[in-house]
Design a protein around this motif. Structure first.
Motif, PDB file in Angstrom:
ATOM      1  N   GLY A 114      43.383  49.662  43.051  1.00  0.00           N
ATOM      2  CA  GLY A 114      43.998  48.346  42.823  1.00  0.00           C
ATOM      3  C   GLY A 114      43.028  47.235  43.161  1.00  0.00           C
ATOM      4  N   GLU A 115      42.758  46.385  42.191  1.00  0.00           N
ATOM      5  CA  GLU A 115      41.831  45.259  42.327  1.00  0.00           C
ATOM      6  C   GLU A 115      42.237  44.362  43.493  1.00  0.00           C
ATOM      7  OE1 GLU A 115      39.009  43.764  41.056  1.00  0.00           O
ATOM      8  OE2 GLU A 115      38.739  45.797  40.297  1.00  0.00           O
ATOM      9  N   ASP A 116      43.521  44.383  43.776  1.00  0.00           N
ATOM     10  CA  ASP A 116      44.136  43.357  44.595  1.00  0.00           C
ATOM     11  C   ASP A 116      44.283  43.795  46.057  1.00  0.00           C
ATOM     12  OD1 ASP A 116      45.614  40.915  44.791  1.00  0.00           O
ATOM     13  OD2 ASP A 116      47.421  42.150  45.002  1.00  0.00           O
ATOM     14  N   THR A 117      43.923  45.031  46.352  1.00  0.00           N
ATOM     15  CA  THR A 117      44.282  45.619  47.642  1.00  0.00           C
ATOM     16  C   THR A 117      43.085  45.672  48.580  1.00  0.00           C
ATOM     17  OG1 THR A 117      45.687  47.051  46.319  1.00  0.00           O
ATOM     18  CG2 THR A 117      45.517  47.565  48.662  1.00  0.00           C
TER      19      THR A 117
END
Lengths: 245, 245
Positions: A114-117
């Motif tokens: 996940g790009e966001d994690t």
């Protein structure tokens, strides 16, 4: 140890490692050391944060602007920090709640799905090591030592070395102070950070893109102990002795 | 590698190590790494001083009194230092002429014959590593990599880990920056101090009273290179990037 699946929050890491050892045909004994990258421990423990859920404070925004970093990432670093020691040259060095002095409070975005994690260090890595050791002992019948690692930079040297953030079943330090060398002379300062050297040795056995978070180290039996021992907390220099804050 | 004799100034260290390898039945190949404690290198190079010949300056005397150390030992440390960074808690941290930041400028009294003698780091440990590699290559027919080590303390952690003070035939740093991890995400800071990790790994294979200054490391072939490479000097963080002077 090859063939570990992706670890998710709530994964039973001891069972997963035990299965991978069995699948690899590796029969562990009580003198063995399992060196485990903290990332899989942190993932299993749910020590992840979605950056989209992070609201950076004004302080985090200012710091991020000065350092050229994502303000949400800086906010997570600040949340994981007891004290910021340095913030310059694009580098943020702090003392974590666990007492480690390191870059970005050990908050990391690599090898995280996940790009966001982002991933944080285990809240109490020695407790994590003890729990893993207990679980592995029950599953494999062999009470191997456990060392949980992270890659830390060093103040005066380029590059990172893996070090122990948590451990159980091993003497983290081998104390030669007061003992004698091969010439019979007293060793005054020799105190070896065995757990950190085991972490470094294990790191040589894997690559950063190899999905090999677990390394089985053999031949270090003389450092393995019957109880959990003092953990990697014993490796942290107390603030009063710290000349480089 | 067992069975190395005591090394004296002027000893041909490459010939001694080559003979010990042969005696141990260890056939080295070009992918092997010989990790060598600096002490035998320093002894062979005559990097010893008799304390009875040292006349401590007034500065050394004052510093020694404050730290509870032998003023002659402190004088040798000052002679080996470019700059003293810290002198307190009985600890003297300086930048050596080679650029290392360490305790007592690497000047050591253990495992040195003679109550009166101290040992210094090689003057140019990378040059020492290159010369040893060349000598071993001629004698054994295999151009093994050479890593020369010392035990360094760390700013924020207890205990010492062995690190590389000199090396030849090996990439001291493995640069993953700009490459991708197992999830395809770019690694931004991953830059592994391979030579230091090799030094730490080798230290686990010996004891401090075991007269085993040389450790043969196998399986690190992917870090071994055909030329001498940049040496361990590449591991030194330049002063301009140093946030902890």
């Amino acid at each position: 140890v090859e063939g570990l699946p992706e670890i998710a929050p709530g994964s039973d890491l001891a069972a997963t490692i035990s299965a991978a050892l069995q699948h690899a045909g590796a029969k562990v004994t009580g003198g063995d050391v399992l060196v485990i990258a903290h990332k899989v421990v942190s993932k299993a423990e749910g020590r992840v944060r979605a950056l989209s859920d992070v609201r950076p404070s004004r302080g985090a925004q200012d710091l991020a602007a000065a350092l050229g970093k994502d303000p949400r990432h800086v906010q997570v670093v600040l949340d994981e920090s007891r004290l910021v020691l340095r913030a310059s040259n694009g580098v943020l060095i702090s003392v974590t709640h666990q007492g480690f002095v390191c870059a970005n409070a050990g908050v990391d975005a690599s090898n995280v799905p996940g790009e966001d994690t982002v991933l944080m260090l285990p809240r109490d890595p020695d407790a994590s090591a003890r729990a893993l050791r207990r679980g592995l002992c029950e599953l494999t019948g062999a009470c191997t030592a456990v060392v949980i690692t992270d890659s830390f930079g060093r103040a005066w040297r380029h590059g990172q070395c893996d070090i122990a953030v948590g451990c159980a079943g091993i003497s983290p330090l081998e104390d030669w102070r007061g003992r004698t060398d091969a010439t019979g002379r007293e060793l005054k300062a020799t105190w070896i950070a065995v757990a950190d050297e085991l972490a470094a040795a294990a790191d040589l056995a894997r690559t950063k893109d190899g999905r090999q978070p677990v390394v089985l180290v053999r031949g270090a039996d003389r450092h393995v102990i019957a109880d959990d021992g003092p953990g990697a907390a014993a490796l942290i220099r107390p603030e009063a002795e710290d000349l480089f804050r």
